[in-house]
Design a protein around this motif. Structure first.
Motif, PDB file in Angstrom:
ATOM      1  N   ASN A 231       6.571   7.629 -11.104  1.00 39.81           N
ATOM      2  CA  ASN A 231       5.382   7.017 -10.540  1.00 39.81           C
ATOM      3  C   ASN A 231       5.304   7.188  -9.025  1.00 39.81           C
ATOM      4  O   ASN A 231       6.293   7.523  -8.370  1.00 39.81           O
ATOM      5  CB  ASN A 231       5.345   5.530 -10.882  1.00 39.81           C
ATOM      6  CG  ASN A 231       6.408   4.736 -10.136  1.00 39.81           C
ATOM      7  OD1 ASN A 231       6.287   4.452  -8.947  1.00 39.81           O
ATOM      8  ND2 ASN A 231       7.479   4.378 -10.847  1.00 39.81           N
ATOM      9  N   ARG A 232       4.148   6.961  -8.514  1.00 37.19           N
ATOM     10  CA  ARG A 232       3.919   6.821  -7.083  1.00 37.19           C
ATOM     11  C   ARG A 232       3.299   5.449  -6.861  1.00 37.19           C
ATOM     12  O   ARG A 232       2.559   4.949  -7.715  1.00 37.19           O
ATOM     13  CB  ARG A 232       2.955   7.893  -6.561  1.00 37.19           C
ATOM     14  CG  ARG A 232       3.426   9.309  -6.746  1.00 37.19           C
ATOM     15  CD  ARG A 232       2.331  10.300  -6.353  1.00 37.19           C
ATOM     16  NE  ARG A 232       2.080  10.294  -4.903  1.00 37.19           N
ATOM     17  CZ  ARG A 232       1.132  11.033  -4.329  1.00 37.19           C
ATOM     18  NH1 ARG A 232       0.337  11.796  -5.084  1.00 37.19           N
ATOM     19  NH2 ARG A 232       0.959  10.995  -3.012  1.00 37.19           N
ATOM     20  N   GLU A 233       3.610   4.838  -5.741  1.00 35.83           N
ATOM     21  CA  GLU A 233       2.994   3.564  -5.388  1.00 35.83           C
ATOM     22  C   GLU A 233       2.016   3.793  -4.248  1.00 35.83           C
ATOM     23  O   GLU A 233       2.327   4.474  -3.269  1.00 35.83           O
ATOM     24  CB  GLU A 233       4.060   2.537  -4.994  1.00 35.83           C
ATOM     25  CG  GLU A 233       4.994   2.174  -6.140  1.00 35.83           C
ATOM     26  CD  GLU A 233       5.924   1.017  -5.783  1.00 35.83           C
ATOM     27  OE1 GLU A 233       5.570   0.223  -4.891  1.00 35.83           O
ATOM     28  OE2 GLU A 233       6.993   0.929  -6.402  1.00 35.83           O
ATOM     29  N   LEU A 234       0.843   3.228  -4.391  1.00 38.80           N
ATOM     30  CA  LEU A 234      -0.192   3.303  -3.370  1.00 38.80           C
ATOM     31  C   LEU A 234      -0.674   1.898  -3.048  1.00 38.80           C
ATOM     32  O   LEU A 234      -0.801   1.061  -3.954  1.00 38.80           O
ATOM     33  CB  LEU A 234      -1.378   4.145  -3.850  1.00 38.80           C
ATOM     34  CG  LEU A 234      -1.099   5.600  -4.248  1.00 38.80           C
ATOM     35  CD1 LEU A 234      -2.361   6.238  -4.804  1.00 38.80           C
ATOM     36  CD2 LEU A 234      -0.569   6.405  -3.061  1.00 38.80           C
ATOM     37  N   ASN A 235      -0.920   1.629  -1.776  1.00 35.07           N
ATOM     38  CA  ASN A 235      -1.416   0.329  -1.354  1.00 35.07           C
ATOM     39  C   ASN A 235      -2.673   0.489  -0.514  1.00 35.07           C
ATOM     40  O   ASN A 235      -2.789   1.436   0.266  1.00 35.07           O
ATOM     41  CB  ASN A 235      -0.368  -0.420  -0.519  1.00 35.07           C
ATOM     42  CG  ASN A 235       0.937  -0.643  -1.263  1.00 35.07           C
ATOM     43  OD1 ASN A 235       0.942  -0.728  -2.489  1.00 35.07           O
ATOM     44  ND2 ASN A 235       2.030  -0.735  -0.541  1.00 35.07           N
ATOM     45  N   CYS A 236      -3.572  -0.460  -0.650  1.00 31.17           N
ATOM     46  CA  CYS A 236      -4.816  -0.447   0.121  1.00 31.17           C
ATOM     47  C   CYS A 236      -5.142  -1.887   0.511  1.00 31.17           C
ATOM     48  O   CYS A 236      -5.043  -2.795  -0.316  1.00 31.17           O
ATOM     49  CB  CYS A 236      -5.946   0.145  -0.716  1.00 31.17           C
ATOM     50  SG  CYS A 236      -7.581   0.017   0.026  1.00 31.17           S
ATOM     51  N   ALA A 237      -5.523  -2.093   1.755  1.00 34.59           N
ATOM     52  CA  ALA A 237      -5.915  -3.425   2.223  1.00 34.59           C
ATOM     53  C   ALA A 237      -7.434  -3.553   2.213  1.00 34.59           C
ATOM     54  O   ALA A 237      -8.161  -2.570   2.389  1.00 34.59           O
ATOM     55  CB  ALA A 237      -5.369  -3.690   3.617  1.00 34.59           C
ATOM     56  N   VAL A 238      -7.899  -4.785   1.976  1.00 35.94           N
ATOM     57  CA  VAL A 238      -9.328  -5.080   1.974  1.00 35.94           C
ATOM     58  C   VAL A 238      -9.534  -6.400   2.711  1.00 35.94           C
ATOM     59  O   VAL A 238      -8.771  -7.341   2.532  1.00 35.94           O
ATOM     60  CB  VAL A 238      -9.885  -5.229   0.536  1.00 35.94           C
ATOM     61  CG1 VAL A 238     -11.409  -5.354   0.556  1.00 35.94           C
ATOM     62  CG2 VAL A 238      -9.439  -4.085  -0.351  1.00 35.94           C
ATOM     63  N   TYR A 239     -10.582  -6.462   3.538  1.00 36.86           N
ATOM     64  CA  TYR A 239     -10.969  -7.754   4.097  1.00 36.86           C
ATOM     65  C   TYR A 239     -12.490  -7.868   4.045  1.00 36.86           C
ATOM     66  O   TYR A 239     -13.205  -6.868   3.952  1.00 36.86           O
ATOM     67  CB  TYR A 239     -10.456  -7.947   5.520  1.00 36.86           C
ATOM     68  CG  TYR A 239     -11.266  -7.278   6.608  1.00 36.86           C
ATOM     69  CD1 TYR A 239     -12.306  -7.944   7.253  1.00 36.86           C
ATOM     70  CD2 TYR A 239     -10.983  -5.972   7.010  1.00 36.86           C
ATOM     71  CE1 TYR A 239     -13.035  -7.335   8.258  1.00 36.86           C
ATOM     72  CE2 TYR A 239     -11.701  -5.356   8.011  1.00 36.86           C
ATOM     73  CZ  TYR A 239     -12.733  -6.036   8.636  1.00 36.86           C
ATOM     74  OH  TYR A 239     -13.460  -5.432   9.623  1.00 36.86           O
ATOM     75  N   GLY A 240     -12.968  -9.103   4.096  1.00 40.53           N
ATOM     76  CA  GLY A 240     -14.396  -9.332   4.062  1.00 40.53           C
ATOM     77  C   GLY A 240     -14.728 -10.589   3.298  1.00 40.53           C
ATOM     78  O   GLY A 240     -14.060 -11.618   3.437  1.00 40.53           O
ATOM     79  N   ASN A 241     -15.756 -10.508   2.454  1.00 41.01           N
ATOM     80  CA  ASN A 241     -16.154 -11.623   1.601  1.00 41.01           C
ATOM     81  C   ASN A 241     -16.886 -11.039   0.395  1.00 41.01           C
ATOM     82  O   ASN A 241     -16.865  -9.822   0.179  1.00 41.01           O
ATOM     83  CB  ASN A 241     -17.032 -12.625   2.375  1.00 41.01           C
ATOM     84  CG  ASN A 241     -18.191 -11.932   3.096  1.00 41.01           C
ATOM     85  OD1 ASN A 241     -18.781 -10.982   2.577  1.00 41.01           O
ATOM     86  ND2 ASN A 241     -18.503 -12.406   4.292  1.00 41.01           N
ATOM     87  N   ALA A 242     -17.549 -11.900  -0.381  1.00 41.27           N
ATOM     88  CA  ALA A 242     -18.197 -11.415  -1.599  1.00 41.27           C
ATOM     89  C   ALA A 242     -19.331 -10.446  -1.301  1.00 41.27           C
ATOM     90  O   ALA A 242     -19.652  -9.579  -2.123  1.00 41.27           O
ATOM     91  CB  ALA A 242     -18.732 -12.602  -2.397  1.00 41.27           C
TER      92      ALA A 242
END
Length: 390
Positions: A231-242
């Motif tokens: 496998n490979r691991e990938l990460n992504c960040a998110v900010y904000g609201n609905a």
């Protein structure tokens, strides 16, 4: 310019206590001191609150008992609409005064902090706070229940089951049947922790029992999933609201072995107190444009589906045999608040400002709802205690 009195809460009764300290110190260094009067609030492992300038020096945390002597013990009352932290009285000559808080920035990791508990306290206090609300925090901390909801939204997750400590000892035969349906190898982890604490692999029933006993040291429930070894691991960040979400660069963390361990994440460069930002990684990850779009769309959909707020980091697993992407978990208060995933063209200080603005907006929106329904139960009835007596 009137500064916002910003209470930064960190530490807590969690196995991720020390990582929370590192993250909080990093973020406090990035906050705009021209806009915010930063009030550090350290919660020790017994749940006692402390504040003071001594909390801003990372070297003081090497001996917590000495740090607590330099700091001021404080507490919240149980009263709503009381925004003050009160110093614990140490004598008639104490000069410590109550500290007013306008807004709270929680930087806890793990149980009793990232799982909605402190968010509930802030709701009761009627104080705006940065990040996910009570429900979303609790949901994302419960890895299995989160995945069940994400599956309903059409988001791919790895097949697995949840096992409680009690069920493992009293219903082992049934569990073994379910395990055989999934098939070895498996990965076992506490259902409500992060930072790779209590995580291990199992290739047979004997190893599974060892892995479960290890995980049960940290949580009452575990999640047991098919282990995608290649496998490979990938990460992504998110900010904000609905209404609006902002997506970070995608990273691929480098693993020292087949599992990304706690030591890989935090101890390999502990002298720098770099936290998750010190983990060896490739940013942006070396993936196709198609996979980048897929990960970003899954991240956005998961953020909205789970009702997240503030900054989260969403972790993915890629099965390299067919390049299938699975969502692994959502960290509602990620290590280092994932500041290292944003390009230099996106000043992180501005991101923190926007997260704080969103926290204020959320509180203002909640105040538009009517919490007072005129039922007139007691005024218009002949209720008597005699009716309830035997």
């Amino acid at each position: 310019m009137i500064k916002t009195k910003l209470g930064v809460f960190f530490g807590g009764k969690s196995v991720e206590h020390d990582i929370s300290i590192i993250s909080a110190l990093q973020i406090m260094n990035k906050l705009d001191e021209d806009k915010y009067d930063i009030v550090p609030v350290y919660v020790n492992k017994e749940g006692v609150f402390f504040t003071g300038e001594a909390l801003l020096d990372v070297t003081n945390y090497k001996v917590i008992s000495e740090l607590e002597k330099k700091a001021t013990e404080v507490f919240f009352t149980a009263t709503s609409n009381d925004p003050f932290l009160y110093p614990k009285k140490t004598g008639l000559l104490s000069k410590a005064k109550p500290i007013e808080i306008d807004l709270i920035f929680p930087i806890f990791h793990g149980t009793l902090g990232e799982d909605g508990c402190f968010q509930g306290l802030f709701e009761i206090k009627n104080l705006p706070y940065v990040g996910s609300d009570v429900f979303s925090s609790a949901l994302c901390m419960n890895k299995f229940e989160l995945k069940e909801i994400l599956k309903q939204a059409g988001i791919s997750v790895v097949e697995g089951i949840t096992i409680s400590k009690r069920s493992w000892f009293f219903d082992k035969a049934f569990i073994e049947t379910k395990i055989n349906e999934i098939g070895f190898p498996l990965i076992v982890k506490p259902n409500n922790l992060g930072s790779s604490v209590g995580v291990s692999a199992a290739h047979n029933m004997e190893e599974l029992e060892d892995a479960l006993n290890n995980a049960f040291q940290f949580a009452e429930k575990t999640i047991v999933e098919k282990f995608i070894k290649e496998n490979r691991e990938l990460n992504c960040a998110v900010y904000g609201n609905a209404a609006e979400q902002h997506l970070s660069l995608i990273e691929e963390p480098f693993k020292g072995d087949t599992l990304l361990s706690f030591d890989n994440k935090y101890k390999d460069d502990i002298n720098s107190f770099s936290g998750m930002s010190g983990l060896k990684r490739k940013v942006p990850a070396d993936i196709t444009k198609e996979m980048e779009v897929e990960v970003h769309e899954m991240a956005r959909k998961a953020y909205i589906t789970s009702g997240c707020g503030g900054m989260v980091r969403i972790d993915f697993i890629v099965d390299t045999s067919d390049n299938k992407v699975y969502l692994n978990e959502i960290n509602t208060i990620p290590g280092s608040l994932a500041y290292y995933l944003w390009p230099d063209t996106t000043p992180y200080r501005q991101i923190l400002d926007q997260m704080i603005v969103n926290a204020v907006k959320r509180k203002e929106e909640k105040e538009e709802y009517n919490y007072d329904f005129p039922s007139y139960i007691f005024e218009q009835s002949d209720i008597s205690l005699n009716k309830f007596q035997k």
